[in-house]
Design an enzyme around this catalytic site. Structure first.
Site, PDB file in Angstrom:
ATOM      1  N   GLY A 172       0.828  -1.191  -0.017  1.00  0.00           N
ATOM      2  CA  GLY A 172       0.083  -0.035  -0.069  1.00  0.00           C
ATOM      3  C   GLY A 172       0.959   1.174   0.059  1.00  0.00           C
ATOM      4  O   GLY A 172       1.294   1.740  -1.050  1.00  0.00           O
ATOM      5  N   CYS A 173       1.412   1.656   1.267  1.00  0.00           N
ATOM      6  CA  CYS A 173       2.323   2.621   1.366  1.00  0.00           C
ATOM      7  C   CYS A 173       1.943   4.274   1.069  1.00  0.00           C
ATOM      8  O   CYS A 173       0.853   4.603   0.700  1.00  0.00           O
ATOM      9  CB  CYS A 173       3.364   2.507   0.417  1.00  0.00           C
ATOM     10  SG  CYS A 173       3.925   0.853   0.146  1.00  0.00           S
ATOM     11  N   ALA A 174       2.977   5.042   1.762  1.00  0.00           N
ATOM     12  CA  ALA A 174       2.845   6.477   1.541  1.00  0.00           C
ATOM     13  C   ALA A 174       3.970   6.965   0.981  1.00  0.00           C
ATOM     14  O   ALA A 174       5.261   6.528   1.446  1.00  0.00           O
ATOM     15  CB  ALA A 174       2.691   6.939   3.072  1.00  0.00           C
TER      16      ALA A 174
END
Lengths: 365, 238
Positions: free
Chosen positions: A12-14
């Site tokens: 997913g991540c940012a």
């Protein structure tokens, strides 16, 4: 434990990045504060940063950052390094012990210059020589991994929440004109330090939020040119694609963006004749490097950053400017935390590359 | 009641909003807290700052007014109530919305109104003052989307508007249909707006202090699924 490469990780991540286009250095603290806003986008299994302009006193040397599993791996690697490079300076990277960051490997930094005779004998361009040495260590020496290899820049990454990884590496003590960072949310992780982002090769780094569905098609193609996708993560293959298109084939970043995130044929038909000719050519020249599936990436390089979304824009990305500063992040709030009052905020369209560079960089080419 | 959001988690903010005995709750200094006003029933929530994703998700009757830009998935699956945004809104605004209204002063990102639906007396509506990104009304099953297009009527929507649309209506303030409209969606030019659309535009104008005549006198296009060209046999021959 299975490592990256034996296990595939969707994520997913940012992502977040800041660049001061006037070249003024800023502390890594700013990026730590920015990425911390998006805590929920990570799950504590990976975080990392890339800082540019952080080693002004050693800027003529390749700065290698390495993870070692044990002292034997370090010894073997150093023997290899000494056969190919002159070591200008080396030391263990200073870290701050935190209860939230555990099981860290041995982490070292080397400032290196290729041995002149060895380089001449190889008949290789200097950067290609260095890239091949990185490849040799990563695929050939058990328990050793080069995770940063550019000049006057460095990658810092590990297993943990990104804000904790930033504290662990004491990034508040580094100053650079540009920072990128990443918080990771892998759903099936073996949790290895080398698998965190950014991925880097020479001065190119990539932070990536998404999951590409064309991975195998891209990997098969890029491996024909000597790259080895040992980690089986999306981000590694994107890093090699960018390296191949920009460093080896000489495309501009914007052209490379049109290869990996091209417009649909129906959209191309609505464009001007000149744009149609360019986009058709790039799609036809590199069809196997089209990346499908959701992604938003930030590419960092010597003197600039580029933000890019997949062509369907299945991930979010926001850009902003404030005077000399330019920002990119998964969420606007991550930018507002470090700069509440912005001159301009916008969300680029899918497949629309946004490039921010040091002033004069364009003219220098 | 006034709440300072600085340094507070979304969970604590929502608990403080729910615990308030005042009808009107003001929250200031919001930076990135998600799910604000989730499933709120009967309050008026005024927010200052940039809230995180899914503002007003499952909203069930409350009113939210935001002074700032909204991020992704505003009003996700909202049921009833109203969200007013003094700024722009991100991707998937009104995602799977089932009822209530969203008014956006500026632009919206990609996939606004994706999968919105109507049922019996629940008719959701989104009114966008500026421009909508690509995939507006993707898989739309019901409800109403109105795009005013801001100053420049020629760039009302991005690409692939109404892809997979099979119910509801999209109103574009534009003279020409979008260039990449799918064959299953029809666009009709409308000279006189029906009452329910005029009403929505007037409500939008009232909230953002604009003159309705600028908009209601313009040319509009009404996009609906084309019943003469349905999706039959699109994927299989069965």
């Amino acid at each position: 434990m299975l490592k990256e490469g034996q296990y595939r990780n969707p994520s997913g991540c940012a992502v977040s990045a800041v660049i001061d286009r006037s070249g003024k250095p800023m502390s890594g603290r700013r990026m730590i504060d920015s990425i911390a806003v998006m805590h929920e986008r990570s799950n504590g299994l990976g975080g990392g940063f890339a800082g540019y302009g952080i080693y002004p006193d050693h800027k003529e040397f390749y700065a290698f950052h390495l993870f070692f599993d044990d002292r034997a791996a370090r010894k073997t690697t150093e023997e290899y390094i000494l056969r190919h490079f002159e070591i200008a300076y080396s030391s263990e990277i200073q870290t701050r012990k935190l209860p939230t960051v555990t099981d860290e490997p041995i982490i070292w930094r080397y400032f290196l210059a290729p041995l002149p005779r060895k380089l001449a004998d190889s008949h290789l361009d200097e950067r290609e020589y260095v890239a091949r040495c990185v490849n040799r260590i990563n695929s050939g020496i058990d328990g050793a991994y080069v995770f940063s290899s550019g000049k006057n820049m460095g990658v810092f990454k590990g297993v943990g929440y990104p804000e904790d990884i930033g504290e662990f590496y004491r990034l508040d003590e580094y100053e650079g004109y540009c920072w990128t960072c990443h918080g990771r949310y892998p759903t099936n992780t073996p949790g290895w330090w080398g698998g965190a982002h950014p991925f880097g090769l020479l001065d190119f780094t990539i932070v990536h939020n998404g999951e590409i569905s064309s991975y195998d098609a891209n990997r098969r193609y890029i491996e024909m040119f000597g790259y080895k996708c040992t980690l089986r993560t999306d981000t590694e293959v994107i890093t090699y694609i960018m390296d191949y298109l920009v460093r080896k084939r000489g495309l501009t970043l914007r052209e490379a963006a049109k290869v990996i995130a091209p417009s649909f044929w129906t959209t191309i038909e609505t464009k001007s004749e000149e744009e149609q000719r360019e986009e058709r050519f790039l799609r036809r020249a590199f069809p196997s490097l089209l990346i499908t599936g959701p992604f938003s990436i930030i590419v960092g390089y010597d003197g600039g950053i580029m933000a890019l979304n997949d062509r369907l824009k299945l991930r979010s990305a926001v850009c902003a400017e404030k005077g000399d500063l330019a920002f990119v992040a998964s969420e606007e709030s991550a930018i507002r935390r470090i700069e509440p009052d912005l001159d301009r905020v916008w969300a680029p369209a899918g497949g629309e590359a946004v490039v921010f560079e040091l002033y004069g960089k364009e003219a220098a080419r | 009641m006034k709440i300072d959001a600085r340094g507070q988690t979304a969970k604590r903010l929502n608990a403080a909003i729910a615990a308030s005995h005042d009808k009107v709750v003001e929250v200031e200094g919001v930076v990135g807290q998600r799910y604000l006003g989730t499933a709120l029933v009967d309050k008026i929530l005024k927010i200052d700052g940039i809230p995180g994703n899914a503002l007003g998700a499952y909203l069930d009757g409350a009113e939210i007014e935001l002074f700032g830009n909204a991020q992704e998935a505003t009003g996700d699956t909202m049921n009833a109530g109203e969200i007013v945004i003094h700024g722009n809104a991100g991707d998937a605004t009104g995602y799977a919305m089932r009822g209530g209204k969203i008014f956006v002063e500026g632009d919206v990102g990609y996939r606004c109104g994706i999968h919105m639906k109507a049922y019996r007396d629940a008719h959701p509506a989104i009114v966008i003052g500026g421009r909508a990104g690509s995939f507006l009304g993707e898989y739309q099953a019901g409800g109403t989307i109105v795009v005013l297009g801001g100053e420049d009527e020629s760039r009302t929507v991005g690409y692939f508007c109404g892809t997979g649309m099979h119910g509801g209506e999209i109103w574009l303030r534009a003279a020409q249909p979008p260039s990449t409209l799918p064959p299953q969606v029809r666009a009709d030019k409308v000279d006189t707006l029906p009452e329910h659309i005029e009403e929505l535009i007037e409500q939008w104008c009232e909230k953002f202090e604009k003159e309705p005549n600028i908009y209601t006198g313009s040319k509009f296009l009404r996009l609906t699924p084309d019943t003469a060209n349905p999706y039959k046999r699109l994927y299989t021959a069965n």
